[in-house]
Motif scaffolding. Sequence first.
Motif, mmCIF file in Angstrom:
data_model
loop_
_atom_site.group_PDB
_atom_site.id
_atom_site.type_symbol
_atom_site.label_atom_id
_atom_site.label_comp_id
_atom_site.label_asym_id
_atom_site.label_seq_id
_atom_site.Cartn_x
_atom_site.Cartn_y
_atom_site.Cartn_z
ATOM 1 N N HIS A 264 59.754 54.715 78.395
ATOM 2 C CA HIS A 264 59.667 55.895 77.537
ATOM 3 C C HIS A 264 58.271 56.438 77.808
ATOM 4 N N PHE A 265 58.180 57.662 78.316
ATOM 5 C CA PHE A 265 57.021 58.064 79.105
ATOM 6 C C PHE A 265 55.756 58.412 78.310
ATOM 7 N N GLU A 266 55.817 58.458 77.008
ATOM 8 C CA GLU A 266 54.595 58.773 76.272
ATOM 9 C C GLU A 266 53.553 57.686 76.548
ATOM 10 N N LYS A 267 52.291 58.086 76.587
ATOM 11 C CA LYS A 267 51.187 57.150 76.840
ATOM 12 C C LYS A 267 50.237 57.206 75.654
ATOM 13 N N MET A 268 50.065 56.052 75.013
ATOM 14 C CA MET A 268 49.306 55.976 73.775
ATOM 15 C C MET A 268 47.948 55.316 74.016
ATOM 16 N N LEU A 269 46.935 55.829 73.327
ATOM 17 C CA LEU A 269 45.614 55.216 73.419
ATOM 18 C C LEU A 269 45.649 53.769 72.974
ATOM 19 N N TYR A 270 46.331 53.494 71.846
ATOM 20 C CA TYR A 270 46.254 52.134 71.304
ATOM 21 C C TYR A 270 46.846 51.108 72.257
ATOM 22 N N ASP A 271 47.925 51.454 72.962
ATOM 23 C CA ASP A 271 48.478 50.514 73.937
ATOM 24 C C ASP A 271 47.493 50.253 75.066
ATOM 25 N N ASN A 272 46.983 51.314 75.634
ATOM 26 C CA ASN A 272 46.142 51.165 76.824
ATOM 27 C C ASN A 272 44.805 50.516 76.509
ATOM 28 N N ALA A 273 44.243 50.818 75.345
ATOM 29 C CA ALA A 273 42.995 50.168 74.952
ATOM 30 C C ALA A 273 43.177 48.656 74.852
ATOM 31 N N GLN A 274 44.270 48.232 74.226
ATOM 32 C CA GLN A 274 44.517 46.801 74.081
ATOM 33 C C GLN A 274 44.844 46.148 75.420
ATOM 34 N N LEU A 275 45.570 46.873 76.280
ATOM 35 C CA LEU A 275 45.940 46.288 77.560
ATOM 36 C C LEU A 275 44.743 46.165 78.496
ATOM 37 N N VAL A 276 43.789 47.085 78.415
ATOM 38 C CA VAL A 276 42.553 46.912 79.178
ATOM 39 C C VAL A 276 41.901 45.587 78.804
ATOM 40 N N ARG A 277 41.827 45.316 77.532
ATOM 41 C CA ARG A 277 41.197 44.075 77.066
ATOM 42 C C ARG A 277 42.015 42.856 77.486
ATOM 43 N N ALA A 278 43.343 42.950 77.348
ATOM 44 C CA ALA A 278 44.192 41.806 77.681
ATOM 45 C C ALA A 278 44.139 41.489 79.173
ATOM 46 N N TYR A 279 44.228 42.506 80.029
ATOM 47 C CA TYR A 279 44.175 42.261 81.471
ATOM 48 C C TYR A 279 42.779 41.787 81.900
ATOM 49 N N THR A 280 41.744 42.287 81.236
ATOM 50 C CA THR A 280 40.391 41.813 81.537
ATOM 51 C C THR A 280 40.262 40.331 81.208
ATOM 52 N N ARG A 281 40.794 39.930 80.075
ATOM 53 C CA ARG A 281 40.713 38.519 79.699
ATOM 54 C C ARG A 281 41.575 37.644 80.608
ATOM 55 N N LEU A 282 42.706 38.175 81.057
ATOM 56 C CA LEU A 282 43.511 37.422 82.018
ATOM 57 C C LEU A 282 42.751 37.249 83.331
ATOM 58 N N TRP A 283 42.077 38.306 83.783
ATOM 59 C CA TRP A 283 41.277 38.181 85.008
ATOM 60 C C TRP A 283 40.167 37.159 84.814
ATOM 61 N N ARG A 284 39.550 37.172 83.649
ATOM 62 C CA ARG A 284 38.457 36.237 83.383
ATOM 63 C C ARG A 284 38.941 34.792 83.494
ATOM 64 N N THR A 285 40.180 34.557 83.112
ATOM 65 C CA THR A 285 40.747 33.210 83.160
ATOM 66 C C THR A 285 41.232 32.842 84.553
ATOM 67 N N THR A 286 41.819 33.804 85.268
ATOM 68 C CA THR A 286 42.517 33.482 86.517
ATOM 69 C C THR A 286 41.833 34.006 87.770
ATOM 70 N N GLY A 287 40.993 35.041 87.632
ATOM 71 C CA GLY A 287 40.437 35.693 88.808
ATOM 72 C C GLY A 287 41.466 36.497 89.582
ATOM 73 N N ASP A 288 42.607 36.792 88.962
ATOM 74 C CA ASP A 288 43.713 37.458 89.644
ATOM 75 C C ASP A 288 43.358 38.906 89.986
ATOM 76 N N ASP A 289 43.553 39.286 91.253
ATOM 77 C CA ASP A 289 43.200 40.629 91.712
ATOM 78 C C ASP A 289 44.043 41.706 91.039
ATOM 79 N N LEU A 290 45.327 41.418 90.798
ATOM 80 C CA LEU A 290 46.187 42.409 90.142
ATOM 81 C C LEU A 290 45.676 42.719 88.743
ATOM 82 N N CYS A 291 45.283 41.694 88.006
ATOM 83 C CA CYS A 291 44.764 41.920 86.647
ATOM 84 C C CYS A 291 43.498 42.759 86.687
ATOM 85 N N ARG A 292 42.636 42.489 87.633
ATOM 86 C CA ARG A 292 41.402 43.270 87.760
ATOM 87 C C ARG A 292 41.722 44.727 88.079
#
Length: 672
Positions: A264-292
């Motif tokens: 569903h194509f709408e893009k919300m600030l609250y989703d993306n703000a939280q996902l930036v943090r979540a993917y950053t923390r996943l990268w911090r744990t794994t070093g995964d290039d996709l997460c970065r």
Amino acid sequence: MSNRLADATSPYLLQHAENPVDWYPWSEAAFAEARRRDVPVLLSVGYSACHWCHVMAHESFEDETTAEMMNSGFVNIKVDREERPDVDAVYMEATQAMTGQGGWPMTVFLTPEGAPFYCGTYFPRQQFQRLLQGVGRAWEQEREGVLEQGNRVVEALSAPRSLAGTGPPGADDLDSAVTVLEREYDAANGGFGGAPKFPPSMVLSFLVSQDARERRTRGATGGDRRALDMAMGTAEAMARGGMYDQIGGGFARYSVDAGWVVPHFEKMLYDNAQLVRAYTRLWRTTGDDLCRRVALETADWMVRGLRTPEGGFASALDADSEGEEGRYYVWTPEQLREVLGQEDGTWAAGVFGVTDAGSFERGTSVLRLREDPDDWERYARVRAALLAARDERVPPERDDKVVAAWNGLAIAGLAEAGALFDRPDLVEHARTAARLLVEVHEVEGRMRRTSRDGVVGPSAGVLEDYADVADGLLALHAVTGDPEWVPVAGRLLDVVLERFPDGKGGFYDTADDAEELFSRPQDPTDNVTPSGQFAAAGALLTYAGLTGSTLHREAAEAALAPAITLAEKAPRFAGWGLTVAETLLTGPMEVAIVGPGDVAETRELHRTALLSAPAGTALTVGDGTRAAGIPLLEERTLVEGAPAAYVCHGFTCDLPVTTTDALRDRLAGDRG
């Protein structure tokens, strides 16, 4: 015609300002007019990026015949749910109680006293017209039954409710939550449950924190990695699917299917703000290039697509453009070849899964990246060309109101990503947004919910506004060491403790001096954003770690009580509460870095703490000459003239360390 919405600050209300419906904004004047005319109130609640809100508006609210029926039989109120989450919350609860489901647009018929007696969501025009006639007849001919129905709903929803639980969740509760999530995990597609699938940002944060605790308690190779496996499986599936904007960055609101193919194509600030943090923390744990890559592309899209001239972040982009949902984002093979040429166009169609049959509507496809391309340089060139071509299309409308809570989430996400990925520009954007919130949204010591064009709106802040802004400011302090943000967070949290308590250890979602509705909203469960109560718990706990305040710590612990029940029954709706509970199990850890900011050794110690400390650690930085009003820094000094790191629990600190290796050992639990 122009109705009473012409002077609104909400872009959603302004979308309806030219309707033939004689709309009122939410106001006492509307209810007074209903009492004067002796007619029901028709309450319509939506938001600017809502696809079905637009459909109902075009079908019914722009139709002269329907508008005349509404105007003659009702007083009509239009509410932006993002501007008035309190109004949305109480009437959504009524809608769910009466119909078993909810959503937007929300359509509620009220007595002139505000009691709901009939609820629904989207209605096609003919059905809506029949509903208007039926409700009008019932009001005229069966008034006693209508009023009784409204009173029963109010009585039922006003009864005291609570989620059982005393004290914060313990390790067993948190481990049980992982077990429940494992049962609900979609091993084939990633994510939890079936269609539609929403991005489980807060659950990802919890799973990463739980995995970190497992590794600390059982050793780097001990224990299973089921929590991290679920988090990474979900994160990769979302990032490779159609819900992620493969050429522009950023995530859509949700996937309509279980496989993350069609969003569903709408893009919300609250989703993306939280996902930036979540993917950053996943990268911090794994070093995964996709997460970065996804964290940075999403952060860059937020800055490019949502940043306002005043430095805040707009609420959302619409799902529609040129009257069609998704038109801006989808492609055909021929369109790819037109932009890229035959060879690159054919290659791009293979890379992004664009076929003649299409994965969306009318032979168009949503772009996906099911696996990494065989040539990253070519991919970057193709992606840039497609983005430039897409920029020539008619873009979706933007809801440019600034919501305090969601900007707090954005500040936290951008600050952490900027620090960990060495992107000072992202940290600066977080700092600018923080200044806007403090200078514009904080009015006479109280937080206002929204602003637009730098002008603050009329709506009072709700609990999530105070809590998420405080959390964002404390995250910004952790990465910058700027002392100014800690006392501001303290002021906001003082309001939380003074104005929002329920007397039982939890918090209401509205202040004790807020407008009185038929019930006072209180929902401790996470939804699309952290619940106000769990967000408050996190901010209170961090603030307690920086200041040593027992009052704030005890309030945080009490606020986490509902997470015990949710951990066992519905952990997907308590991800942030469970994340904060994981932080509590670490102490939380407190780290003070002492040293001149322009010295490499200080910066290296600081970065090591950001990379290695458990999520939620209370982190501060000072130059060793003054505490800057932050108790955790008091009496922390350089060690023989060298920058030092102090690792503490409950303000009891280990001996300071001066090397990054020693600091990593301390943060891993080796007290040496």
